[in-house]
Design a protein around this motif. Structure first.
Motif, PDB file in Angstrom:
ATOM      1  N   ILE A  77      39.351  39.038  49.844  1.00  0.00           N
ATOM      2  CA  ILE A  77      39.971  39.368  48.721  1.00  0.00           C
ATOM      3  C   ILE A  77      39.819  38.072  48.168  1.00  0.00           C
ATOM      4  O   ILE A  77      39.887  36.861  48.443  1.00  0.00           O
ATOM      5  N   ASP A  78      40.047  38.247  46.668  1.00  0.00           N
ATOM      6  CA  ASP A  78      39.947  37.109  45.740  1.00  0.00           C
ATOM      7  C   ASP A  78      40.561  37.371  44.243  1.00  0.00           C
ATOM      8  O   ASP A  78      40.648  38.769  43.957  1.00  0.00           O
ATOM      9  N   GLN A  79      41.125  36.509  43.607  1.00  0.00           N
ATOM     10  CA  GLN A  79      41.702  36.682  42.322  1.00  0.00           C
ATOM     11  C   GLN A  79      40.777  36.834  41.286  1.00  0.00           C
ATOM     12  O   GLN A  79      41.283  37.248  40.264  1.00  0.00           O
ATOM     13  N   SER A  80      39.590  36.168  41.556  1.00  0.00           N
ATOM     14  CA  SER A  80      38.703  35.936  40.431  1.00  0.00           C
ATOM     15  C   SER A  80      37.858  37.259  40.236  1.00  0.00           C
ATOM     16  O   SER A  80      36.902  37.482  41.273  1.00  0.00           O
ATOM     17  N   GLU A  81      37.769  38.273  39.042  1.00  0.00           N
ATOM     18  CA  GLU A  81      36.798  39.170  39.103  1.00  0.00           C
ATOM     19  C   GLU A  81      35.470  38.500  38.909  1.00  0.00           C
ATOM     20  O   GLU A  81      34.450  39.494  39.389  1.00  0.00           O
ATOM     21  N   ARG A 131      41.741  31.252  37.280  1.00  0.00           N
ATOM     22  CA  ARG A 131      40.750  32.290  36.916  1.00  0.00           C
ATOM     23  C   ARG A 131      39.683  31.748  35.819  1.00  0.00           C
ATOM     24  O   ARG A 131      38.584  32.471  35.979  1.00  0.00           O
ATOM     25  N   HIS A 166      38.675  43.187  47.929  1.00  0.00           N
ATOM     26  CA  HIS A 166      40.018  43.632  47.264  1.00  0.00           C
ATOM     27  C   HIS A 166      40.051  42.601  46.344  1.00  0.00           C
ATOM     28  O   HIS A 166      39.713  41.390  46.498  1.00  0.00           O
ATOM     29  N   ARG A 167      40.519  42.927  45.088  1.00  0.00           N
ATOM     30  CA  ARG A 167      41.127  41.851  44.115  1.00  0.00           C
ATOM     31  C   ARG A 167      42.589  41.669  44.095  1.00  0.00           C
ATOM     32  O   ARG A 167      43.280  42.613  43.934  1.00  0.00           O
ATOM     33  N   LEU A 173      34.183  37.912  42.382  1.00  0.00           N
ATOM     34  CA  LEU A 173      33.838  39.156  43.095  1.00  0.00           C
ATOM     35  C   LEU A 173      32.727  39.825  42.667  1.00  0.00           C
ATOM     36  O   LEU A 173      31.922  40.119  43.576  1.00  0.00           O
TER      37      LEU A 173
END
Length: 207
Positions: A73-77, A11, A97-98, A80
């Motif tokens: 979907i991705d974990q990085s704001e 991240r 979606h996060r 996104l």
């Protein structure tokens, strides 16, 4: 395990990379490579598709040339935020979606296709994530994952292993079959200067 196979580090890495990602990405993951990967799937307009590790939406754009709507979907704001600027945050054709590839926030048997490009190399537990892909796929649904091909040079191999997950077709075969996929196949692709830099694996969820 490589230094970036850690969710917090990944991240942080993308916090900064996101600012230049769309300018750097075409040198390693080109439109031609994306299109070649898309041709490996049996896509139809009404299918329900999930893009895992969507980043700034480069693969999402390609998927939307074949289907009407994509869940992403991705974990990085920070990644996104770049994608929101292209597509909007809430409305179709993309539902963002996060979240985490290892804990997908979707019901079992939801998607016809799960796609992931440029993400598996950061997963601490690839088989756990692949099992999540199989869970959210409908029976007989397709999975496609693009990741970095393991280099041949021993020195480069050590460097690759220190950074993130690199793997060959034999390891890909093992991971996908352990996760429960069938009809597992692999293709190599890359830009002209490095034609086998990426390994693309496709498979099907059991009927």
């Amino acid at each position: 395990m490589g230094v970036l196979e850690n969710k917090a580090r990944a991240r942080l890495f993308y916090k900064y990379l996101s600012q230049v990602y769309d300018r750097v990405n075409p040198f390693v993951w080109t439109e031609e490579m994306r299109n070649d990967a898309l041709e490996l799937l049996d896509l139809e307009s009404g299918m329900t598709v999930l893009d895992v590790g969507c980043g700034t939406g480069f693969a999402t754009e390609g998927l939307l040339e074949h289907v009407d709507e994509v869940y992403a979907i991705d974990q990085s704001e920070h990644q996104l935020e770049q994608a929101y600027a292209k597509f909007g945050k809430r409305a179709p054709p993309v539902q963002f979606h996060r979240g985490d590839a290892e804990r997908l926030p979707f019901a079992t048997n939801t998607f016809d296709v799960v796609w992931s490009s440029g993400s598996i190399e950061y997963w601490p537990n690839p088989i756990l994530a692949l099992r999540e892909f199989r869970r959210v796929l409908k029976p007989g649904g397709q999975v496609l994952v693009v990741g970095p091909n393991y280099p041949d040079n021993p020195v480069t191999q050590k460097l690759a292993d220190a950074i993130m997950l690199f793997y060959d077709e034999y390891e890909a075969d093992r991971m996908f079959k352990t996760a429960g996929f069938e009809e597992v196949k692999h293709a190599f692709m890359g830009p002209e200067y490095e034609p086998e830099v990426a390994i693309t694996t496709i498979g099907r969820a059991p009927e």
